[in-house]
Design a protein around this motif. Sequence first.
Motif, PDB file in Angstrom:
ATOM      1  N   GLY A 112     -18.094 -52.555  75.243  1.00 47.55           N
ATOM      2  CA  GLY A 112     -19.044 -51.460  75.105  1.00 47.55           C
ATOM      3  C   GLY A 112     -19.631 -51.356  73.706  1.00 47.55           C
ATOM      4  N   LEU A 113     -20.649 -50.536  73.586  1.00 49.99           N
ATOM      5  CA  LEU A 113     -21.354 -50.338  72.318  1.00 49.99           C
ATOM      6  C   LEU A 113     -20.417 -49.879  71.205  1.00 49.99           C
ATOM      7  CD1 LEU A 113     -23.880 -49.912  70.542  1.00 49.99           C
ATOM      8  CD2 LEU A 113     -24.206 -47.709  71.697  1.00 49.99           C
ATOM      9  N   GLU A 114     -19.532 -48.924  71.494  1.00 46.04           N
ATOM     10  CA  GLU A 114     -18.638 -48.389  70.464  1.00 46.04           C
ATOM     11  C   GLU A 114     -17.726 -49.476  69.907  1.00 46.04           C
ATOM     12  OE1 GLU A 114     -15.651 -44.577  69.725  1.00 46.04           O
ATOM     13  OE2 GLU A 114     -16.380 -45.011  71.753  1.00 46.04           O
ATOM     14  N   GLN A 115     -17.235 -50.354  70.782  1.00 45.05           N
ATOM     15  CA  GLN A 115     -16.353 -51.431  70.321  1.00 45.05           C
ATOM     16  C   GLN A 115     -17.109 -52.456  69.482  1.00 45.05           C
ATOM     17  OE1 GLN A 115     -14.871 -52.165  74.406  1.00 45.05           O
ATOM     18  NE2 GLN A 115     -12.826 -52.216  73.485  1.00 45.05           N
ATOM     19  N   PHE A 116     -18.338 -52.778  69.880  1.00 42.93           N
ATOM     20  CA  PHE A 116     -19.137 -53.710  69.075  1.00 42.93           C
ATOM     21  C   PHE A 116     -19.402 -53.131  67.685  1.00 42.93           C
ATOM     22  CE2 PHE A 116     -20.619 -56.157  72.921  1.00 42.93           C
ATOM     23  CZ  PHE A 116     -20.288 -57.407  72.432  1.00 42.93           C
ATOM     24  N   CYS A 117     -19.663 -51.832  67.614  1.00 43.07           N
ATOM     25  CA  CYS A 117     -19.901 -51.201  66.314  1.00 43.07           C
ATOM     26  C   CYS A 117     -18.623 -51.211  65.473  1.00 43.07           C
ATOM     27  CB  CYS A 117     -20.411 -49.777  66.503  1.00 43.07           C
ATOM     28  SG  CYS A 117     -22.106 -49.684  67.153  1.00 43.07           S
ATOM     29  N   ALA A 118     -17.487 -50.962  66.112  1.00 43.43           N
ATOM     30  CA  ALA A 118     -16.209 -51.016  65.398  1.00 43.43           C
ATOM     31  C   ALA A 118     -15.973 -52.416  64.837  1.00 43.43           C
ATOM     32  CB  ALA A 118     -15.070 -50.608  66.333  1.00 43.43           C
ATOM     33  N   LEU A 119     -16.263 -53.434  65.632  1.00 42.66           N
ATOM     34  CA  LEU A 119     -16.088 -54.811  65.170  1.00 42.66           C
ATOM     35  C   LEU A 119     -17.034 -55.112  63.999  1.00 42.66           C
ATOM     36  CD1 LEU A 119     -14.806 -57.588  65.449  1.00 42.66           C
ATOM     37  CD2 LEU A 119     -16.512 -58.134  67.213  1.00 42.66           C
ATOM     38  N   ALA A 120     -18.259 -54.621  64.084  1.00 40.52           N
ATOM     39  CA  ALA A 120     -19.217 -54.841  62.988  1.00 40.52           C
ATOM     40  C   ALA A 120     -18.719 -54.208  61.689  1.00 40.52           C
ATOM     41  CB  ALA A 120     -20.582 -54.272  63.373  1.00 40.52           C
ATOM     42  N   ARG A 121     -18.097 -53.033  61.774  1.00 37.00           N
ATOM     43  CA  ARG A 121     -17.559 -52.386  60.570  1.00 37.00           C
ATOM     44  C   ARG A 121     -16.406 -53.199  59.974  1.00 37.00           C
ATOM     45  NH1 ARG A 121     -18.115 -47.791  63.920  1.00 37.00           N
ATOM     46  NH2 ARG A 121     -15.856 -47.634  64.228  1.00 37.00           N
ATOM     47  N   ILE A 122     -15.567 -53.725  60.849  1.00 40.93           N
ATOM     48  CA  ILE A 122     -14.428 -54.544  60.388  1.00 40.93           C
ATOM     49  C   ILE A 122     -14.928 -55.817  59.720  1.00 40.93           C
ATOM     50  CG2 ILE A 122     -12.457 -55.923  61.186  1.00 40.93           C
ATOM     51  CD1 ILE A 122     -12.136 -53.662  63.379  1.00 40.93           C
ATOM     52  N   VAL A 123     -15.938 -56.456  60.316  1.00 38.92           N
ATOM     53  CA  VAL A 123     -16.528 -57.658  59.730  1.00 38.92           C
ATOM     54  C   VAL A 123     -17.080 -57.336  58.332  1.00 38.92           C
ATOM     55  CG1 VAL A 123     -18.400 -59.344  59.932  1.00 38.92           C
ATOM     56  CG2 VAL A 123     -17.014 -58.774  61.935  1.00 38.92           C
ATOM     57  N   ALA A 124     -17.794 -56.222  58.228  1.00 39.60           N
ATOM     58  CA  ALA A 124     -18.360 -55.831  56.940  1.00 39.60           C
ATOM     59  C   ALA A 124     -17.268 -55.606  55.900  1.00 39.60           C
ATOM     60  CB  ALA A 124     -19.196 -54.566  57.117  1.00 39.60           C
ATOM     61  N   ASP A 125     -16.193 -54.921  56.290  1.00 38.55           N
ATOM     62  CA  ASP A 125     -15.105 -54.638  55.358  1.00 38.55           C
ATOM     63  C   ASP A 125     -14.421 -55.918  54.909  1.00 38.55           C
ATOM     64  OD1 ASP A 125     -15.601 -51.940  55.502  1.00 38.55           O
ATOM     65  OD2 ASP A 125     -14.033 -51.534  56.984  1.00 38.55           O
ATOM     66  N   GLN A 126     -14.181 -56.826  55.841  1.00 38.91           N
ATOM     67  CA  GLN A 126     -13.460 -58.062  55.498  1.00 38.91           C
ATOM     68  C   GLN A 126     -14.320 -58.998  54.647  1.00 38.91           C
ATOM     69  OE1 GLN A 126     -11.132 -60.005  58.454  1.00 38.91           O
ATOM     70  NE2 GLN A 126     -10.288 -58.101  59.281  1.00 38.91           N
ATOM     71  N   ARG A 127     -15.615 -58.938  54.836  1.00 36.92           N
ATOM     72  CA  ARG A 127     -16.489 -59.778  53.998  1.00 36.92           C
ATOM     73  C   ARG A 127     -16.545 -59.275  52.566  1.00 36.92           C
ATOM     74  NH1 ARG A 127     -21.666 -61.055  58.044  1.00 36.92           N
ATOM     75  NH2 ARG A 127     -20.568 -62.573  59.372  1.00 36.92           N
ATOM     76  N   LYS A 128     -16.318 -57.978  52.390  1.00 38.29           N
ATOM     77  CA  LYS A 128     -16.316 -57.403  51.034  1.00 38.29           C
ATOM     78  C   LYS A 128     -15.040 -57.768  50.277  1.00 38.29           C
ATOM     79  CE  LYS A 128     -19.103 -53.352  52.274  1.00 38.29           C
ATOM     80  NZ  LYS A 128     -19.043 -51.885  52.529  1.00 38.29           N
TER      81      LYS A 128
END
Length: 282
Positions: free
Chosen positions: A265-281
């Motif tokens: 679902g949309l909420e899970q994709f957004c959660a994954l995008a936030r995790i990707v952003a955090d880990q790239r930082k």
Amino acid sequence: MSIDALPPLREVIAKHGLSAKKQLGQNFLLDLNLTAKIARQAGDLSSYDILEVGPGPGGLTRALLAEGARKVVAVERDARCLPVLEEISESAPGRLHVIEGDALAVDLRPHLTAPYKVVANLPYNVGTELLLRWLTPASWPPDWQSLTLMFQREVAERIVAQPGSKAYGRLSILAQWRCDVRIALHLPPQAFTPPPKVSSAVVQVARLDVPRYEADARILSDVVARAFNQRRKMLRASLKGLLPEIEEALILAGIKPTQRAEEIGLEQFCALARIVADQRKS
């Protein structure tokens, strides 16, 4: 001459020798009752500029003006249609501005006062590309307030699709992340001249002031594109290029690594995008 006194569209087409061009994605909608119905789906028009892409012989243009649009900015790349649109302009002095050109190439911002509404029977060959551009501006909220757009039924169903359906994909997520979406009308092929091989639908897209869930737009778009480009693969395989430890990121987002894109679902994709952003930082 007033808008109501203009001749029937079939007479206009015959007078100007117009025929729909396949290479321009044209299918003319000549039933003025239907064009009025489409215009009304956009709600109150009196306080807004309206952007129309691909007006053709002007059936929807007439309806938008008759429904009280403050101003209609119509973008048409087919020079054959310009004299017809000029006749409509003369019946609504100062309210119709016609721009000859390709809507994918013309900068329309100088001609429109924000927030504006977009109402269009989009040419089939550019409809999805235009929608993606409207959904992914440089900043949010965009200059437009709502989009009332005609698409092939298949595209319309992709915009409103929910997880678990074959139509669900990148377009569904990008539309629903920052907008309310619904199918407002269905139209059969026989409503058009010439009749297309597929049915059509009008989609109503109303922007939200803020996205439903926090996420970086570019990262979310990348995640979703990778996931659905290989939609038959498990996400641990289709997303393996995102991060070195993608399985851990998926689990953190509440996603099983063995799931496929259409199950998420949309909420899970957004959660994954936030995790990707955090880990790239880090």
